[in-house]
Design an enzyme around this catalytic site. Structure first.
Site, PDB file in Angstrom:
ATOM      1  N   GLU A   5      62.888  37.312   5.738  1.00 56.57           N
ATOM      2  CA  GLU A   5      63.551  37.583   6.720  1.00 56.57           C
ATOM      3  C   GLU A   5      63.013  36.930   8.081  1.00 56.57           C
ATOM      4  OE1 GLU A   5      65.139  41.387   9.271  1.00 56.57           O
ATOM      5  OE2 GLU A   5      63.626  41.657   7.994  1.00 56.57           O
ATOM      6  N   ASP A  19      59.209  45.110   6.360  1.00 57.43           N
ATOM      7  CA  ASP A  19      59.499  46.148   7.172  1.00 57.43           C
ATOM      8  C   ASP A  19      60.457  47.147   6.325  1.00 57.43           C
ATOM      9  OD1 ASP A  19      61.909  45.075   7.406  1.00 57.43           O
ATOM     10  OD2 ASP A  19      61.824  44.938   9.520  1.00 57.43           O
ATOM     11  N   SER A  70      63.726  47.635   6.290  1.00 57.50           N
ATOM     12  CA  SER A  70      65.160  47.289   5.797  1.00 57.50           C
ATOM     13  C   SER A  70      65.300  45.748   5.911  1.00 57.50           C
ATOM     14  CB  SER A  70      66.077  47.979   6.510  1.00 57.50           C
ATOM     15  OG  SER A  70      66.123  47.782   7.863  1.00 57.50           O
ATOM     16  N   ASP A 104      36.902  20.033  -4.178  1.00 59.70           N
ATOM     17  CA  ASP A 104      35.598  19.343  -3.640  1.00 59.70           C
ATOM     18  C   ASP A 104      36.230  18.930  -2.211  1.00 59.70           C
ATOM     19  OD1 ASP A 104      33.100  18.465  -3.277  1.00 59.70           O
ATOM     20  OD2 ASP A 104      34.101  16.212  -3.205  1.00 59.70           O
ATOM     21  N   GLU A 147      33.002  15.753   2.914  1.00 60.21           N
ATOM     22  CA  GLU A 147      32.413  15.745   4.025  1.00 60.21           C
ATOM     23  C   GLU A 147      32.453  14.456   4.793  1.00 60.21           C
ATOM     24  OE1 GLU A 147      30.520  18.933   1.451  1.00 60.21           O
ATOM     25  OE2 GLU A 147      31.135  16.604   1.403  1.00 60.21           O
ATOM     26  N   ASN A 189      29.948  10.676  -0.454  1.00 64.72           N
ATOM     27  CA  ASN A 189      30.565  11.882  -0.877  1.00 64.72           C
ATOM     28  C   ASN A 189      30.276  12.100  -2.328  1.00 64.72           C
ATOM     29  OD1 ASN A 189      31.835  14.606   0.125  1.00 64.72           O
ATOM     30  ND2 ASN A 189      33.247  13.825  -1.777  1.00 64.72           N
ATOM     31  N   GLU A 225      19.505  -1.376  28.219  1.00 62.99           N
ATOM     32  CA  GLU A 225      20.698  -0.832  28.495  1.00 62.99           C
ATOM     33  C   GLU A 225      20.554   0.115  29.893  1.00 62.99           C
ATOM     34  OE1 GLU A 225      24.668   1.476  26.902  1.00 62.99           O
ATOM     35  OE2 GLU A 225      22.970   1.209  25.409  1.00 62.99           O
ATOM     36  N   ASP A 262      19.598   4.536  22.232  1.00 65.21           N
ATOM     37  CA  ASP A 262      20.350   5.571  21.657  1.00 65.21           C
ATOM     38  C   ASP A 262      21.531   5.019  20.623  1.00 65.21           C
ATOM     39  OD1 ASP A 262      22.077   3.926  23.119  1.00 65.21           O
ATOM     40  OD2 ASP A 262      23.229   5.388  24.159  1.00 65.21           O
ATOM     41  N   HIS A 273      -1.870  62.757  94.744  1.00 59.81           N
ATOM     42  CA  HIS A 273      -2.085  64.270  95.166  1.00 59.81           C
ATOM     43  C   HIS A 273      -2.084  65.095  94.000  1.00 59.81           C
ATOM     44  CE1 HIS A 273       2.245  64.543  95.967  1.00 59.81           C
ATOM     45  NE2 HIS A 273       1.964  65.910  95.731  1.00 59.81           N
ATOM     46  N   ASP A 300      -0.225  57.037  97.957  1.00 56.91           N
ATOM     47  CA  ASP A 300       0.058  58.194  97.175  1.00 56.91           C
ATOM     48  C   ASP A 300       0.599  57.922  95.651  1.00 56.91           C
ATOM     49  OD1 ASP A 300      -0.132  60.808  96.313  1.00 56.91           O
ATOM     50  OD2 ASP A 300       1.810  61.333  97.280  1.00 56.91           O
ATOM     51  N   SER A 357       6.407  66.552  92.527  1.00 56.26           N
ATOM     52  CA  SER A 357       5.605  65.532  92.886  1.00 56.26           C
ATOM     53  C   SER A 357       5.139  64.754  91.647  1.00 56.26           C
ATOM     54  CB  SER A 357       4.391  66.114  93.563  1.00 56.26           C
ATOM     55  OG  SER A 357       4.828  66.526  94.984  1.00 56.26           O
TER      56      SER A 357
END
Length: 688
Positions: A60, A114, A116, A132, A135, A150, A226, A273, A478, A531, A633
């Site tokens: 469906e 579901d 119906s 297999d 890789e 491989n 490099e 590298d 005083h 004073d 005072s």
């Protein structure tokens, strides 16, 4: 035709995979019922995958496949949700390539319908296989540097001729390390020189000769290692000696030739590298007698100055400004130079480090208000800075706040002064200021904190005083005349004499200093000139919102006629008709104005046999219905009038004398404090 396509599909996968079985919806091909479900799961062996190839799909159709649906999961994560109807070609092109597990993982198929359907749908059918996993083709982690092979259940890497696998069993590199120890001359270069050097090269060349010799390197032209466009080394040439690392070097500019290593043992590292087509480097090496370098220790200079120094030469080492020899740090002389000799091994002896002068944390007594607020990372070395501040908000810093550690080991301000700043009392600014909208002519009760410098003297005679700093108070001479210092006690931080004594600040006196011009000992006093008296407290008081000093007048702060000020005290407030005196238990204040000299000189209130004396050291003030009286005072006359802004407020007068309160002259005489500021400051300075 469908049958033929299915046969071709099965044949296509048979060579590399194993057909394990079929998976189909309940009731296939006659159609599934409402609330039908299927939970199917299979797991692959190591190095293999499980995949499903659907050959029929008729479910469906619904939005987001929310009604009937087939959900396929790899290791628990959804990879496809299917519904509706798809042709065999659509399944082959867009659906089946996704229905596969990870290597060694599990594949799960969930089906649910579901309640119906508008019509009967036949469902789905497919077959599953285990095959297999390649890789080399499909696994991004299988990153062989050169060749990938491989096999069923795994893979392995191999290298071209002349290369070997590193420990990771993926990266190919060359064997380029070489120990050339003992040779006094020779040559070495990057692998494959002058052809481009290989990727992932890790070369180590070791040179070692007699200790009194040094290795000297001569690089040839064509240096090419490099380098990135921003100048950083991608591949590197590094020269390492026991005394430190020299390099890294890269690009097209070789190290200077001859390159003196100043060492009998040299290790040359070269790494690359996985990319790049640069040719590398080539050099010749030889040996020569060691010489000493033109630097003995950091932060110093040597005399005489030469590019290098032969064995046996003596030089004088002088530490740079702000640095001293480490073994004499903090000594009286703080020596900064010494003599050293170039040794046979190419090193200087003796050597002493030049360390920055350490000014240390300035000594500040523990009970002082001044404190060091901040240092630069806790350091107190040459050119470091510290900042001072006061511990209490009731003090302000007098002087610079920032000091720098000088080359002489002293903390100096920006102006070059070594005198530390001081914390002086913040004066004349109550935290609870008066807020009045009109002038008050009569005495009014003060609230706590309104007049925080007002002090009370109860014995041996009642009077007032004013706090002028945390160790000194000022009053009328005083009031304390013929009083011993140990018999005098002052109270601060209160407004009600009856109820506030228990919570007041009690201050014991250490010394009473009366102005030398004050005439003492007269039986019936007619002269209150000078004073004024100072009271030294036995210990510094803790300032707070209800106890702060009043400011002393500044230069040229002269009172003028009609200027308003505030007088305060606990003195006489009334004389009732029945006799006797009424004193106030509450601190009262009133705003009064300064009278003219003519009015002050009018002494007609005095009996003829006791004429009073008015001098330039006095002023008089009053207001209609208001005046100071007995027992006021020594108290303060404050300018400007309290309630007139937030201050600062100054002690411009001290309640001294006046006509008898019963005569209602409303005229009081005050000691003019501006005339005594110098005496006050000198006295305090002489009595620390």
């Amino acid at each position: 035709m469908l049958r033929l396509s299915l046969l071709l599909l099965l044949h296509c996968h048979w060579a590399s995979s194993t057909l394990l079985g079929w998976v189909e919806s309940p009731g296939y091909p006659h159609g599934y019922l409402p609330h039908a479900s299927l939970n199917w799961s299979r797991c692959a062996r190591k190095g293999h995958i499980i995949s499903i190839r659907l050959v029929h799909l008729d479910l469906e159709k619904s939005r987001n496949c929310e009604n009937d649906a087939v959900k396929v999961l790899s290791d628990g994560s959804p990879i496809s949700i299917l519904c509706g109807k798809k042709s065999f070609a659509e399944l082959q092109s867009s659906v089946n390539p996704l229905l596969r597990s990870s290597t060694g993982g599990c594949l799960t198929l969930l089906f649910a319908s579901d309640y119906s359907n508008t019509r009967r749908h036949s469902g789905f059918r497919g077959f599953y296989t285990e095959q297999d996993f390649d890789e080399c083709r499909d696994d991004p982690e299988a990153s062989c540097n050169q060749f990938c092979h491989n096999f069923v259940g795994g893979y392995y890497c191999s290298c071209r001729h002349g290369y070997h696998l590193k420990e990771d069993q993926r990266t190919c590199t060359v064997r380029c390390s070489e120990d050339l120890s003992g040779l006094r001359e020779g040559a070495l270069s990057s692998p494959s020189w002058p052809a481009p050097y290989p990727a992932h090269a890790h070369c180590l060349y070791t040179l070692s000769v007699d200790e009194h010799l040094q290795v000297e390197l001569h690089f040839s032209d064509g240096f090419d290692v490099e380098q990135s466009t921003d100048g950083h080394c991608v591949d590197t040439l590094t020269i390492d000696t026991p005394s430190g690392n020299l390099g890294s070097f890269c690009g097209r500019q070789p190290p200077p030739s001859p390159f003196l290593t100043h060492s009998s043992r040299v290790r040359i590292y070269f790494t690359s590298d996985g990319f790049g087509t640069q040719k590398g480097f080539s050099l010749r090496f030889r040996t020569r007698d060691k010489v000493c370098p033109a630097a003995v220790t950091p932060h110093s200079t040597i005399t005489p100055q030469q590019p290098e120094y032969p064995q046996g030469q003596k030089v004088t080492v002088r530490c740079d400004r702000g640095y001293v020899l480490s073994n004499v740090q903090n000594s009286v002389s703080m020596s900064s130079d010494y003599v050293t000799t170039c040794q046979r091994t190419g090193v200087w002896f003796p050597t002493h480090a030049c360390e920055p002068v350490d000014c240390g944390i300035p000594f500040i007594p523990e009970d002082a208000i001044l404190q060091v607020a901040r240092t630069h990372g806790g350091r107190t070395l040459y050119e470091d800075q510290i900042r001072f501040e006061c511990k209490s908000k009731y003090y302000t810093l007098e002087g610079p706040d920032t000091y720098t550690c000088s080359a002489d080991g002293e903390w100096l301000s920006v102006g070059g002064s070594s005198e530390m700043p001081k914390c002086v009392e913040a004066c004349g600014k109550p935290e609870v200021p008066l807020h009045e909208t009109q002038r008050i002519l009569g005495g009014t009760d003060a609230n706590l904190g309104h007049i925080p410098w007002q002090l009370l003297i109860r014995q041996p005679r009642k009077g007032g005083a004013s706090l002028i700093n945390d160790r000194w108070a000022v009053t009328a001479a005083h009031v304390v005349e013929n009083v011993k210092a140990d018999a005098l006690r002052l109270y601060g931080g209160l407004v009600d004499e009856n109820t506030g004594l228990g919570n007041s600040v009690v201050m014991e006196s250490e010394r009473i200093i009366i102005h030398p011009d004050y005439a003492r000992g007269t039986a019936r006093r007619t002269n209150f000139d000078s004073d004024i008296a100072l009271i030294k407290l036995s210990s510094a008081v803790n300032l707070g919102p209800n106890l702060i000093p009043v400011c002393l007048p500044t230069a040229n702060m002269s009172l003028v006629e009609n200027e308003l000020g505030t007088v305060s005290g606990w003195g006489i407030t009334d004389r009732p008709s029945g006799g006797g005196l009424v004193t106030s238990s509450s601190l009262k204040y009133a705003h009064i104005s300064v009278y003219s000299l003519a009015k002050c000189r009018d002494l007609s209130f005095s009996p003829r046999d006791t004429p009073m004396v008015f001098t330039d050291n006095m002023f008089c003030a009053g207001a209609d219905g208001m005046d100071s009286c007995l027992q006021d005072s020594g108290g303060p006359f404050t300018s400007p009038m309290l309630g007139n802004g937030k201050g600062p407020f100054y002690l411009t007068g001290i309640v001294s004398w006046g006509p008898p309160c019963r005569q209602r002259k409303y005229k009081g005489y005050y000691t003019k404090v501006e005339n005594y500021v110098d005496w006050i400051k000198e006295t305090i300075e002489k009595n620390p």
